[in-house]
Design a protein around this motif. Structure first.
Motif, PDB file in Angstrom:
ATOM      1  N   ASP A   1       0.810  -1.225   0.000  1.00 47.66           N
ATOM      2  CA  ASP A   1       0.000   0.000   0.000  1.00 47.66           C
ATOM      3  C   ASP A   1       0.842   1.273   0.000  1.00 47.66           C
ATOM      4  O   ASP A   1       0.320   2.388   0.042  1.00 47.66           O
ATOM      5  N   GLY A   2       2.163   1.118  -0.025  1.00 48.35           N
ATOM      6  CA  GLY A   2       3.041   2.281  -0.093  1.00 48.35           C
ATOM      7  C   GLY A   2       3.337   2.928   1.237  1.00 48.35           C
ATOM      8  O   GLY A   2       4.046   3.937   1.307  1.00 48.35           O
ATOM      9  N   VAL A   3       2.804   2.369   2.339  1.00 50.22           N
ATOM     10  CA  VAL A   3       3.026   2.900   3.686  1.00 50.22           C
ATOM     11  C   VAL A   3       3.484   1.759   4.597  1.00 50.22           C
ATOM     12  O   VAL A   3       2.945   0.652   4.522  1.00 50.22           O
ATOM     13  N   ILE A   4       4.463   2.040   5.440  1.00 48.28           N
ATOM     14  CA  ILE A   4       4.972   1.017   6.362  1.00 48.28           C
ATOM     15  C   ILE A   4       4.270   1.146   7.710  1.00 48.28           C
ATOM     16  O   ILE A   4       4.296   2.198   8.349  1.00 48.28           O
ATOM     17  N   SER A   5       3.650   0.058   8.139  1.00 48.29           N
ATOM     18  CA  SER A   5       2.925   0.002   9.408  1.00 48.29           C
ATOM     19  C   SER A   5       3.869  -0.501  10.504  1.00 48.29           C
ATOM     20  O   SER A   5       4.554  -1.508  10.322  1.00 48.29           O
ATOM     21  N   TYR A   6       3.900   0.211  11.641  1.00 47.78           N
ATOM     22  CA  TYR A   6       4.835  -0.180  12.705  1.00 47.78           C
ATOM     23  C   TYR A   6       4.126  -0.361  14.052  1.00 47.78           C
ATOM     24  O   TYR A   6       3.062   0.222  14.300  1.00 47.78           O
ATOM     25  N   ALA A   7       4.751  -1.154  14.913  1.00 44.66           N
ATOM     26  CA  ALA A   7       4.345  -1.278  16.316  1.00 44.66           C
ATOM     27  C   ALA A   7       5.499  -0.772  17.168  1.00 44.66           C
ATOM     28  O   ALA A   7       6.669  -0.901  16.796  1.00 44.66           O
TER      29      ALA A   7
ATOM     30  N   GLU B   1       5.937   8.820   5.827  1.00 38.03           N
ATOM     31  CA  GLU B   1       6.337   8.477   7.187  1.00 38.03           C
ATOM     32  C   GLU B   1       5.731   7.144   7.627  1.00 38.03           C
ATOM     33  O   GLU B   1       4.747   6.672   7.050  1.00 38.03           O
ATOM     34  N   LEU B   2       6.338   6.558   8.654  1.00 36.36           N
ATOM     35  CA  LEU B   2       5.787   5.337   9.258  1.00 36.36           C
ATOM     36  C   LEU B   2       4.384   5.621   9.787  1.00 36.36           C
ATOM     37  O   LEU B   2       4.095   6.732  10.237  1.00 36.36           O
ATOM     38  N   GLU B   3       3.558   4.610   9.780  1.00 35.04           N
ATOM     39  CA  GLU B   3       2.175   4.755  10.252  1.00 35.04           C
ATOM     40  C   GLU B   3       1.918   3.740  11.361  1.00 35.04           C
ATOM     41  O   GLU B   3       2.118   2.534  11.160  1.00 35.04           O
ATOM     42  N   TYR B   4       1.498   4.228  12.529  1.00 34.53           N
ATOM     43  CA  TYR B   4       1.239   3.309  13.644  1.00 34.53           C
ATOM     44  C   TYR B   4       0.108   2.356  13.280  1.00 34.53           C
ATOM     45  O   TYR B   4      -0.905   2.782  12.721  1.00 34.53           O
ATOM     46  N   PHE B   5       0.265   1.083  13.594  1.00 26.78           N
ATOM     47  CA  PHE B   5      -0.637   0.050  13.092  1.00 26.78           C
ATOM     48  C   PHE B   5      -2.076   0.184  13.585  1.00 26.78           C
ATOM     49  O   PHE B   5      -3.021  -0.204  12.909  1.00 26.78           O
ATOM     50  N   ASP B   6      -2.265   0.749  14.790  1.00 28.59           N
ATOM     51  CA  ASP B   6      -3.596   0.833  15.404  1.00 28.59           C
ATOM     52  C   ASP B   6      -4.011   2.300  15.496  1.00 28.59           C
ATOM     53  O   ASP B   6      -3.572   3.025  16.387  1.00 28.59           O
ATOM     54  N   ALA B   7      -4.853   2.736  14.573  1.00 23.74           N
ATOM     55  CA  ALA B   7      -5.253   4.148  14.514  1.00 23.74           C
ATOM     56  C   ALA B   7      -5.988   4.610  15.760  1.00 23.74           C
ATOM     57  O   ALA B   7      -6.021   5.809  16.073  1.00 23.74           O
TER      58      ALA B   7
ATOM     59  N   ASN C   1      -5.145   3.947  18.807  1.00 22.74           N
ATOM     60  CA  ASN C   1      -4.187   4.151  19.901  1.00 22.74           C
ATOM     61  C   ASN C   1      -3.452   5.464  19.665  1.00 22.74           C
ATOM     62  O   ASN C   1      -2.486   5.534  18.906  1.00 22.74           O
ATOM     63  N   THR C   2      -3.914   6.526  20.297  1.00 23.55           N
ATOM     64  CA  THR C   2      -3.324   7.854  20.068  1.00 23.55           C
ATOM     65  C   THR C   2      -1.942   8.000  20.715  1.00 23.55           C
ATOM     66  O   THR C   2      -1.169   8.883  20.328  1.00 23.55           O
ATOM     67  N   ASP C   3      -1.611   7.145  21.699  1.00 21.61           N
ATOM     68  CA  ASP C   3      -0.274   7.177  22.297  1.00 21.61           C
ATOM     69  C   ASP C   3       0.784   6.703  21.303  1.00 21.61           C
ATOM     70  O   ASP C   3       1.942   7.107  21.364  1.00 21.61           O
ATOM     71  N   LYS C   4       0.398   5.789  20.431  1.00 20.38           N
ATOM     72  CA  LYS C   4       1.280   5.188  19.429  1.00 20.38           C
ATOM     73  C   LYS C   4       2.401   4.363  20.075  1.00 20.38           C
ATOM     74  O   LYS C   4       3.539   4.340  19.605  1.00 20.38           O
ATOM     75  N   TYR C   5       2.056   3.685  21.148  1.00 23.14           N
ATOM     76  CA  TYR C   5       2.953   2.703  21.754  1.00 23.14           C
ATOM     77  C   TYR C   5       2.148   1.801  22.663  1.00 23.14           C
ATOM     78  O   TYR C   5       1.015   2.118  23.044  1.00 23.14           O
ATOM     79  N   GLN C   6       2.743   0.649  23.017  1.00 19.63           N
ATOM     80  CA  GLN C   6       2.188  -0.245  24.035  1.00 19.63           C
ATOM     81  C   GLN C   6       3.250  -0.391  25.112  1.00 19.63           C
ATOM     82  O   GLN C   6       4.419  -0.620  24.815  1.00 19.63           O
ATOM     83  N   VAL C   7       2.852  -0.230  26.362  1.00 15.92           N
ATOM     84  CA  VAL C   7       3.810  -0.145  27.460  1.00 15.92           C
ATOM     85  C   VAL C   7       3.678  -1.335  28.394  1.00 15.92           C
ATOM     86  O   VAL C   7       2.579  -1.848  28.618  1.00 15.92           O
ATOM     87  N   ASP C   8       4.811  -1.778  28.919  1.00 11.44           N
ATOM     88  CA  ASP C   8       4.797  -2.803  29.960  1.00 11.44           C
ATOM     89  C   ASP C   8       4.222  -2.163  31.225  1.00 11.44           C
ATOM     90  O   ASP C   8       4.873  -1.331  31.862  1.00 11.44           O
ATOM     91  N   GLN C   9       3.010  -2.532  31.587  1.00  4.89           N
ATOM     92  CA  GLN C   9       2.335  -1.892  32.724  1.00  4.89           C
ATOM     93  C   GLN C   9       3.056  -2.135  34.048  1.00  4.89           C
ATOM     94  O   GLN C   9       2.895  -1.367  35.001  1.00  4.89           O
TER      95      GLN C   9
ATOM     96  N   ILE D   1       1.327  -5.805  10.691  1.00  4.78           N
ATOM     97  CA  ILE D   1       2.390  -4.963  11.244  1.00  4.78           C
ATOM     98  C   ILE D   1       3.668  -5.285  10.472  1.00  4.78           C
ATOM     99  O   ILE D   1       4.079  -6.445  10.392  1.00  4.78           O
ATOM    100  N   GLU D   2       4.313  -4.244   9.916  1.00  2.00           N
ATOM    101  CA  GLU D   2       5.414  -4.489   8.985  1.00  2.00           C
ATOM    102  C   GLU D   2       6.803  -4.259   9.567  1.00  2.00           C
ATOM    103  O   GLU D   2       7.791  -4.773   9.042  1.00  2.00           O
ATOM    104  N   ILE D   3       6.920  -3.488  10.624  1.00  5.76           N
ATOM    105  CA  ILE D   3       8.158  -3.443  11.405  1.00  5.76           C
ATOM    106  C   ILE D   3       7.785  -3.276  12.877  1.00  5.76           C
ATOM    107  O   ILE D   3       6.708  -2.768  13.195  1.00  5.76           O
ATOM    108  N   VAL D   4       8.683  -3.718  13.755  1.00  6.56           N
ATOM    109  CA  VAL D   4       8.451  -3.607  15.197  1.00  6.56           C
ATOM    110  C   VAL D   4       9.657  -2.937  15.840  1.00  6.56           C
ATOM    111  O   VAL D   4      10.799  -3.338  15.623  1.00  6.56           O
TER     112      VAL D   4
END
Length: 363
Positions: free
Chosen positions: A172-178, A211-217, A219-227, A255-258
């Protein structure tokens, strides 16, 4: 009678000299090394290296596991001081907190003993020097927190630009990241999360790519954290397993890069990918680029096996060596920061040593 008294006096003098030369009692260095948790892979590598260097130097030390609890660590420090520990080496639990670190400095100052902090920030950048400048027997050995994020971002950007079509699985021309963040409020985690993406995006846009695009639109934080704040493989594995149930190749939104803030979390991600048939290192399975920080032995092996793409080396041996150097200064009765000209010193705080990072993509 005079001869008898002379013999007695000579004996007393000999006993006095023996006592002065024994090196025992309060003059002997007793070191307490306080780790935020033993479960952190990188911290374990520092502990192994520091144990070896202190042992080789003949320094008496005891390690303590804070188990990610600041109250536990404070109690351990109180107990150690009460038992005669006269040098504190502290990997603080509550990273970046002036209150937490100042409380430990105050304990050391009240006891009249030095304290060496390491690895985890004792104060935020906007208050740099507040804690470290409050006590002349205090020092810090760590890293320049933004450096790892910048290096990782540059590494990711260069890799994606060079391998764009391969990385873009759905075309799709965009790289999805986690993005997997180690701990909220941790200075290193904050900068790695920020600059890994910003610098990668700078490289992409300079090459005419989006630019990279966060995989989950959502999630406005654009990260997942170890609670739990432990930067753990388990937390990352759980997140990635859940992510892949919804974001996958068959749905066209894989998800195309992590990007991981440490190698432990990268290990957990790779395990989740392996379970779905990715990153097997067999030359035929699809590989999702996974990037970490630390260059642990496990990460180096994953890179050698073709399961992980790259990491940023955080020098455990170098950090242990600097801590051991300061400890030997205390042992010798020298100034805490004596003979540190060969180290990278913060331009703003004279008792703050930086151990440099480096890019690692295999040897």
């Amino acid at each position: 009678m005079k001869k008898f008294l002379a013999v007695i006096l000579a004996g007393i003098m000999m006993l006095g000299l023996a006592a002065c030369g024994s090196g025992g009692g309060s003059d002997e260095l007793s070191v307490g090394v306080f780790y935020y948790t033993y479960s952190d892979t990188y911290i374990s590598s520092v502990r192994t290296a520091l144990d070896a260097q202190l042992t080789e130097a003949g320094i008496n030390f005891q390690n303590y596991d804070g188990n990610s609890n600041q109250t536990t660590q404070n109690e351990q420090i109180d107990t150690a001081i009460a038992q005669g520990t006269n040098l504190l080496i502290v990997n603080i639990v509550t990273s970046g907190s002036v209150d937490a670190s100042q409380a430990i400095v105050d304990k050391a100052e009240a006891a009249g003993i030095p304290v060496i902090f390491f690895n985890r920030a004792v104060e935020p950048d906007e208050e740099e020097g507040v804690v470290l400048g409050s006590y002349d027997k205090c020092a810090f050995v760590g890293t320049d927190a933004p450096e790892a994020g910048h290096m990782q971002g540059q590494m990711i950007g260069e890799y994606v630009v060079e391998n764009y079509d391969t990385v873009d699985l759905n075309g799709d021309g965009v790289i999805s990241y986690a993005m997997f963040m180690g701990q909220l409020g941790n200075v290193e985690a904050i900068y790695r999360t920020q600059y890994a993406v910003e610098d990668a995006n700078a490289a992409l846009t300079a090459a005419g790519k989006p630019e990279l695009e966060y995989f989950d639109a959502s999630n406005t934080d654009k990260y997942q954290v170890d609670q739990d704040g432990n930067w753990s493989a388990t937390a990352a594995n759980n997140y990635m397993t859940t992510n892949l149930s919804q974001y996958n190749e068959s749905s066209g939104n894989m998800i195309e890069i992590v990007i991981c803030n440490n190698d432990g979390m990268a290990e957990g991600v790779i395990s989740a990918l392996n379970d779905k048939g990715y990153n097997l290192g067999d030359g035929s399975s699809t590989t999702i680029p996974v990037f970490g920080v630390d260059a642990t032995d496990a990460a180096k092996q994953l890179i050698a096996d073709g399961k992980m793409t790259g990491t940023i080396k955080q020098d455990a041996e170098g950090m242990a060596g600097a801590i051991a150097h300061l400890t030997k200064n205390v042992q010798a009765g020298s100034d805490l920061m004596a003979d540190t000209d060969s180290y990278n010193i913060s331009p703003n705080v004279s008792n703050k040593i930086y151990i440099p990072y480096g890019v690692y993509t295999g040897e």
